[in-house]
Design a protein around this motif. Sequence first.
Motif, mmCIF file in Angstrom:
data_model
loop_
_atom_site.group_PDB
_atom_site.id
_atom_site.type_symbol
_atom_site.label_atom_id
_atom_site.label_comp_id
_atom_site.label_asym_id
_atom_site.label_seq_id
_atom_site.Cartn_x
_atom_site.Cartn_y
_atom_site.Cartn_z
ATOM 1 N N ASN A 192 0.817 -1.219 0.000
ATOM 2 C CA ASN A 192 0.000 0.000 0.000
ATOM 3 C C ASN A 192 0.846 1.262 0.000
ATOM 4 N N ASN A 193 2.088 1.162 0.544
ATOM 5 C CA ASN A 193 2.963 2.336 0.610
ATOM 6 C C ASN A 193 3.785 2.541 -0.660
ATOM 7 N N ILE A 194 3.731 1.582 -1.578
ATOM 8 C CA ILE A 194 4.500 1.712 -2.828
ATOM 9 C C ILE A 194 3.850 2.776 -3.703
ATOM 10 N N GLN A 195 4.657 3.691 -4.179
ATOM 11 C CA GLN A 195 4.139 4.763 -5.031
ATOM 12 C C GLN A 195 3.798 4.208 -6.415
ATOM 13 N N VAL A 196 2.597 4.528 -6.870
ATOM 14 C CA VAL A 196 2.143 4.053 -8.178
ATOM 15 C C VAL A 196 2.496 5.092 -9.241
ATOM 16 N N ASP A 197 2.925 4.614 -10.361
ATOM 17 C CA ASP A 197 3.274 5.512 -11.464
ATOM 18 C C ASP A 197 1.985 6.079 -12.085
ATOM 19 N N LEU A 198 1.725 7.331 -11.786
ATOM 20 C CA LEU A 198 0.504 7.976 -12.270
ATOM 21 C C LEU A 198 0.828 8.769 -13.539
ATOM 22 N N THR A 199 0.538 8.188 -14.660
ATOM 23 C CA THR A 199 0.848 8.862 -15.922
ATOM 24 C C THR A 199 -0.215 9.905 -16.238
ATOM 25 N N SER A 200 0.150 10.821 -17.061
ATOM 26 C CA SER A 200 -0.782 11.900 -17.399
ATOM 27 C C SER A 200 -0.615 12.251 -18.865
ATOM 28 N N SER A 201 -1.733 12.541 -19.516
ATOM 29 C CA SER A 201 -1.678 12.938 -20.923
ATOM 30 C C SER A 201 -1.426 14.436 -21.075
ATOM 31 N N GLN A 202 -1.424 15.152 -19.942
ATOM 32 C CA GLN A 202 -1.215 16.600 -19.986
ATOM 33 C C GLN A 202 0.236 16.916 -20.346
ATOM 34 N N ILE A 203 0.475 17.959 -21.103
ATOM 35 C CA ILE A 203 1.830 18.371 -21.481
ATOM 36 C C ILE A 203 2.371 19.297 -20.394
ATOM 37 N N PHE A 204 3.469 18.877 -19.762
ATOM 38 C CA PHE A 204 4.072 19.674 -18.694
ATOM 39 C C PHE A 204 5.288 20.428 -19.223
ATOM 40 N N ASN B 258 25.019 16.190 -22.189
ATOM 41 C CA ASN B 258 23.940 15.841 -21.266
ATOM 42 C C ASN B 258 22.688 16.675 -21.550
ATOM 43 N N GLN B 259 22.876 17.940 -21.958
ATOM 44 C CA GLN B 259 21.730 18.778 -22.321
ATOM 45 C C GLN B 259 20.951 18.140 -23.474
ATOM 46 N N LEU B 260 21.711 17.721 -24.476
ATOM 47 C CA LEU B 260 21.097 17.127 -25.664
ATOM 48 C C LEU B 260 20.308 15.873 -25.301
ATOM 49 N N ILE B 261 20.930 14.995 -24.513
ATOM 50 C CA ILE B 261 20.294 13.716 -24.162
ATOM 51 C C ILE B 261 19.046 13.945 -23.324
ATOM 52 N N THR B 262 19.161 14.768 -22.276
ATOM 53 C CA THR B 262 18.019 15.013 -21.388
ATOM 54 C C THR B 262 16.871 15.669 -22.147
ATOM 55 N N LYS B 263 17.211 16.629 -22.999
ATOM 56 C CA LYS B 263 16.173 17.326 -23.785
ATOM 57 C C LYS B 263 15.446 16.348 -24.710
ATOM 58 N N LYS B 264 16.212 15.453 -25.360
ATOM 59 C CA LYS B 264 15.620 14.475 -26.262
ATOM 60 C C LYS B 264 14.678 13.532 -25.501
ATOM 61 N N ILE B 265 15.134 13.068 -24.330
ATOM 62 C CA ILE B 265 14.324 12.143 -23.528
ATOM 63 C C ILE B 265 13.002 12.804 -23.136
ATOM 64 N N ILE B 266 13.063 14.067 -22.718
ATOM 65 C CA ILE B 266 11.872 14.778 -22.244
ATOM 66 C C ILE B 266 10.917 15.057 -23.405
ATOM 67 N N GLU B 267 11.454 15.570 -24.502
ATOM 68 C CA GLU B 267 10.590 15.925 -25.632
ATOM 69 C C GLU B 267 10.011 14.698 -26.317
ATOM 70 N N LYS B 268 10.707 13.576 -26.237
ATOM 71 C CA LYS B 268 10.202 12.333 -26.814
ATOM 72 C C LYS B 268 8.908 11.901 -26.109
ATOM 73 N N ASN B 269 8.753 12.322 -24.844
ATOM 74 C CA ASN B 269 7.551 11.994 -24.082
ATOM 75 C C ASN B 269 6.525 13.134 -24.128
ATOM 76 N N ASN B 270 6.657 14.002 -25.147
ATOM 77 C CA ASN B 270 5.678 15.068 -25.389
ATOM 78 C C ASN B 270 5.633 16.124 -24.283
ATOM 79 N N TYR B 271 6.750 16.337 -23.614
ATOM 80 C CA TYR B 271 6.830 17.404 -22.625
ATOM 81 C C TYR B 271 7.525 18.602 -23.275
ATOM 82 N N SER B 272 7.177 19.803 -22.804
ATOM 83 C CA SER B 272 7.869 21.008 -23.261
ATOM 84 C C SER B 272 9.142 21.186 -22.437
ATOM 85 N N CYS B 273 10.258 21.535 -23.091
ATOM 86 C CA CYS B 273 11.551 21.575 -22.388
ATOM 87 C C CYS B 273 12.345 22.820 -22.764
ATOM 88 N N ILE B 274 12.875 23.504 -21.747
ATOM 89 C CA ILE B 274 13.805 24.620 -21.944
ATOM 90 C C ILE B 274 15.081 24.293 -21.169
#
Length: 633
Positions: free
Chosen positions: A499-511, A522-538
């Motif tokens: 019951n104490n295990i955190q559940v992965d709560l996915t969301s379709s909202q763009i963060f 590292n900037q390039l890799i992190t940015k690619k990973i984030i944008e690949k999941n449809n998140y906005s990244c600066i």
Amino acid sequence: MNLTQNDTIKQRVNNNLGNMFCFEKKKYDEGIQYYRKAIEYSKKISDSSQIAFTNLNLTWALFDIGNYKEGEESLKIINSYYKKNKNDFVIVVLDMLNGMYYNFKNEDAKADFYFKEAIRLGNKLNEKSDLSYSHLEYSKLLLKQKDYKKAYENLEIYTRLNDEIYAEEKLEKANIEGINIELDEYKRTVDKIETERDLQYQSLKKTRIIVLLFIIAIFVLLLFLNSLIKNNRFRLKSNADLLVANEELIVANKKAEESALLKTQFVSTISHELRTPLYGVVGIADLLLEEHKELAKSPHLNSLKFSARYLLSLVNDILQINKIEENKIILDRMTFNLTDEFNMIKNSLSFIAKKNNNKIYIDVDPLIPESLIGDKLRFAQVLMNLVSNALKFTKNGKVDIIARQITLKEEVHSIEIKIQDNGIGIASLDQDKIFDKFVQVGRKELDYQGTGLGLSIVKRLLELFGSDIVVESELGKGTVFTFCIDFECNNLKINEIINNIQVDLTSSQIFKVLVVEDNHINQLITKKIIEKNNYSCIVVDDGFKALEILKNEVFDIILMDINMPLINGFETSRRIRMEGIDTPIIALTAFDKNEITDEAIMVGINDIIVKPFESVQLFKIINCLILKTKVVV
């Protein structure tokens, strides 16, 4: 103390230093260290009485600071010694310590018995000092039992005995002063005799016998005085040597502490410096595979990924052995399925198994429950090291992972684990060496790779579980590693953990995500990973730019590198919180998590992810933190 090779002197000096620091200066940590050194020297000279005597002092000091758990072992040693060697010198204090121990254990009847025995024997043997402390500790038991009258009476006796001891000490000092007065009188008498001697010499000048006797008397007196002077000089020199030795010990101890700190800092720095480029290598390899599916079967790219992850495992091994040696590992309590863990190990090592044409077989006792409680991550690490070793040293063979339930006591299942192979085996001469750090055997013809840390980590992790490992092997016929480990099975606790295990709560909202990172790869890799999941990244290069952009824009999450020039991640996070910005901050760092957790909490960082990381893990934490923030708002 290094000036003498006499272990008996070293034992006495360390014991006396322990007494001084514990019972005069009240610096218990330093005093306890000296007691432990005294015990080591007592063992060298096989002096059981001094082992018992020093353990008596050590137990008393540990009990004084409330460390009854550690003091329990020393108390057992003294009790065992007294049973074999009845000794009135220690019995009063020994009974008092037993009383203190059972008072701590809340076994009042036993505590009451030992305190009364200590008081009875203290009165009988006229041991006022030990008797006074026995009354004091007994009064604490009586106070706990709310017998205030008897507690007060014992405190009165303690006070009276202390007054008597103090008075006796004052009397002793007065006697010493009296002796000094007598010595002055003696000197005056000697002067008077010298004067009379001169008169007698004049009057008895012609009497040779008297003159001869007088010369002999003077000669004897000179010999006596010479002996006194030599003894005094020797005593002064010994005291000076002991002081010098003590100062050298303090300096050596300080240097050892500094050396240990430098070692820890060096390991931390090296691991950070290696993990940072490894994040780039692993990340770029993953991006290439995702963007160019046709490269999925490329042996070169797969070799690159394997080599990077292999190098990462070596870094983790070095960091792990360093953490174990510094006692920084605490076992977790998680629920897991033993068969699932075995299958996970089997699947993870399928690449090595196929490479050497090996088969992995799993055999789990049906008596073992489906759900167990324990530190499954470190248990898996033990299995991973043993099974990968077996696969590495076996060609065209098999590796068996066998689990048998040995005993069941209440809710604790004792499970015997065997890792068995039919590989090249280990020579009997090498079997005692394989658990030492950096030791590798069987590498005369082939290079099996590795740091020689795997089995050392296995042995030390099993020691944390309260277990040990046994190896049976014969050259050319294979090897069997066996250990027994205890796991708990309690349905209520299992449900609570689940019951104490955190559940992965996915969301379709763009963060909207702000990445603070100075390394361009590292900037390039992190940015690619984030944008690949449809998140906005600066992305910004340093902490100052992050503070500037946060004045004008609002973000859902901030990913913060720790080791940056100009202003590091801790200071940047602290200033963000000072500006009243509550946006969740996740530290993306190559530092070991345990090293920076305390400081991260202090500056307002919400969570930590160590590079290289799995993107699933990153987005699980991002979604969880954002959800919590939205709920609070």
